[in-house]
Motif scaffolding. Structure first.
Motif, PDB file in Angstrom:
ATOM      1  N   THR A   1      -7.057   2.462   3.039  1.00 30.06           N
ATOM      2  CA  THR A   1      -6.940   3.403   1.931  1.00 30.06           C
ATOM      3  C   THR A   1      -7.583   2.819   0.685  1.00 30.06           C
ATOM      4  O   THR A   1      -7.341   1.664   0.336  1.00 30.06           O
ATOM      5  CB  THR A   1      -5.458   3.721   1.639  1.00 30.06           C
ATOM      6  OG1 THR A   1      -4.886   4.316   2.797  1.00 30.06           O
ATOM      7  CG2 THR A   1      -5.307   4.651   0.455  1.00 30.06           C
TER       8      THR A   1
ATOM      9  N   GLY B   1      -7.410  11.336  -2.909  1.00 32.02           N
ATOM     10  CA  GLY B   1      -7.288  12.306  -1.835  1.00 32.02           C
ATOM     11  C   GLY B   1      -7.437  13.751  -2.232  1.00 32.02           C
ATOM     12  O   GLY B   1      -7.352  14.619  -1.389  1.00 32.02           O
TER      13      GLY B   1
ATOM     14  N   TRP C   1      -1.028   7.890  -6.242  1.00 33.32           N
ATOM     15  CA  TRP C   1      -1.473   8.160  -4.882  1.00 33.32           C
ATOM     16  C   TRP C   1      -0.725   9.365  -4.302  1.00 33.32           C
ATOM     17  O   TRP C   1      -1.329  10.242  -3.691  1.00 33.32           O
ATOM     18  CB  TRP C   1      -1.270   6.925  -3.999  1.00 33.32           C
ATOM     19  CG  TRP C   1      -1.674   7.155  -2.584  1.00 33.32           C
ATOM     20  CD1 TRP C   1      -2.918   7.023  -2.047  1.00 33.32           C
ATOM     21  CD2 TRP C   1      -0.820   7.572  -1.515  1.00 33.32           C
ATOM     22  NE1 TRP C   1      -2.895   7.341  -0.709  1.00 33.32           N
ATOM     23  CE2 TRP C   1      -1.615   7.680  -0.359  1.00 33.32           C
ATOM     24  CE3 TRP C   1       0.539   7.858  -1.419  1.00 33.32           C
ATOM     25  CZ2 TRP C   1      -1.111   8.064   0.872  1.00 33.32           C
ATOM     26  CZ3 TRP C   1       1.047   8.237  -0.185  1.00 33.32           C
ATOM     27  CH2 TRP C   1       0.235   8.337   0.936  1.00 33.32           C
TER      28      TRP C   1
ATOM     29  N   CYS D   1       0.845  -1.192   0.000  1.00 35.12           N
ATOM     30  CA  CYS D   1       0.000   0.000   0.000  1.00 35.12           C
ATOM     31  C   CYS D   1       0.885   1.249   0.000  1.00 35.12           C
ATOM     32  O   CYS D   1       1.797   1.355   0.815  1.00 35.12           O
ATOM     33  CB  CYS D   1      -0.915  -0.010   1.221  1.00 35.12           C
ATOM     34  SG  CYS D   1      -1.847   1.513   1.458  1.00 35.12           S
TER      35      CYS D   1
ATOM     36  N   CYS E   1       0.177   4.129   1.029  1.00 29.07           N
ATOM     37  CA  CYS E   1      -0.100   4.948   2.212  1.00 29.07           C
ATOM     38  C   CYS E   1       0.620   4.409   3.450  1.00 29.07           C
ATOM     39  O   CYS E   1       1.363   5.131   4.105  1.00 29.07           O
ATOM     40  CB  CYS E   1      -1.606   5.007   2.449  1.00 29.07           C
ATOM     41  SG  CYS E   1      -2.079   6.022   3.852  1.00 29.07           S
TER      42      CYS E   1
END
Length: 148
Positions: free
Chosen positions: A50, A127, A119, A26, A28
């Motif tokens: 996420t 986001g 991301w 991931c 994040c």
């Protein structure tokens, strides 16, 4: 017209996200797995929650993999040919499997890095509120083409 970027959001570390994506984690948290299967991206991270379904990797990873693999294989073939001049069947027996294996090894890593990059830059709904709730009905309608 691009949606404005929200400057109040904290920046995300691009290099760290690329590395986490390369490791198929991931972007994040770095713990959860990006993939449920070979190239099937999980909808959400099992560790931090996420959302990962926003990604738009599309055709970019295969193009990057073809470019990288092509340079490695062609360089290897040219070096092998210049140094040893083996018969063609030996070249084929060596370089065809190496090409397939290198491509299969690189593809999930390159795709993961691209998802991590998206991301980190808050692209495609990762986001950026301006993209998250984008109303598609505001887009101009396509005019029908004249029939000839």
């Amino acid at each position: 017209m691009a949606a404005p970027v929200d400057d109040s959001l904290p920046p995300r570390d691009v290099w760290q996200s690329l590395k986490r994506g390369w490791r198929q984690k991931c972007p994040c948290c770095g713990n959860g797995r990006i993939y449920g299967k070979f190239l099937k991206v999980n909808d959400v991270c099992s560790s931090c929650g996420t959302e990962l379904f926003h990604h738009r990797a599309d055709d970019a990873p295969p193009y990057f993999v073809m470019t990288i693999t092509g340079h490695v294989i062609v360089g290897g073939i040219l070096m092998t040919e210049k140094m040893f001049a083996p018969p063609v069947w030996v070249e084929l027996a060596v370089w065809l499997p190496v090409t397939v294996l290198l491509s299969l090894w690189l593809l999930p890593r390159v795709k993961g890095a691209l998802i991590g990059y998206q991301w980190a830059l808050r692209m495609h709904g990762f986001g950026n509120p301006a993209f998250d709730n984008d109303d598609l009905s505001r887009l101009p309608s396509a005019e029908p083409e004249a029939v000839k």
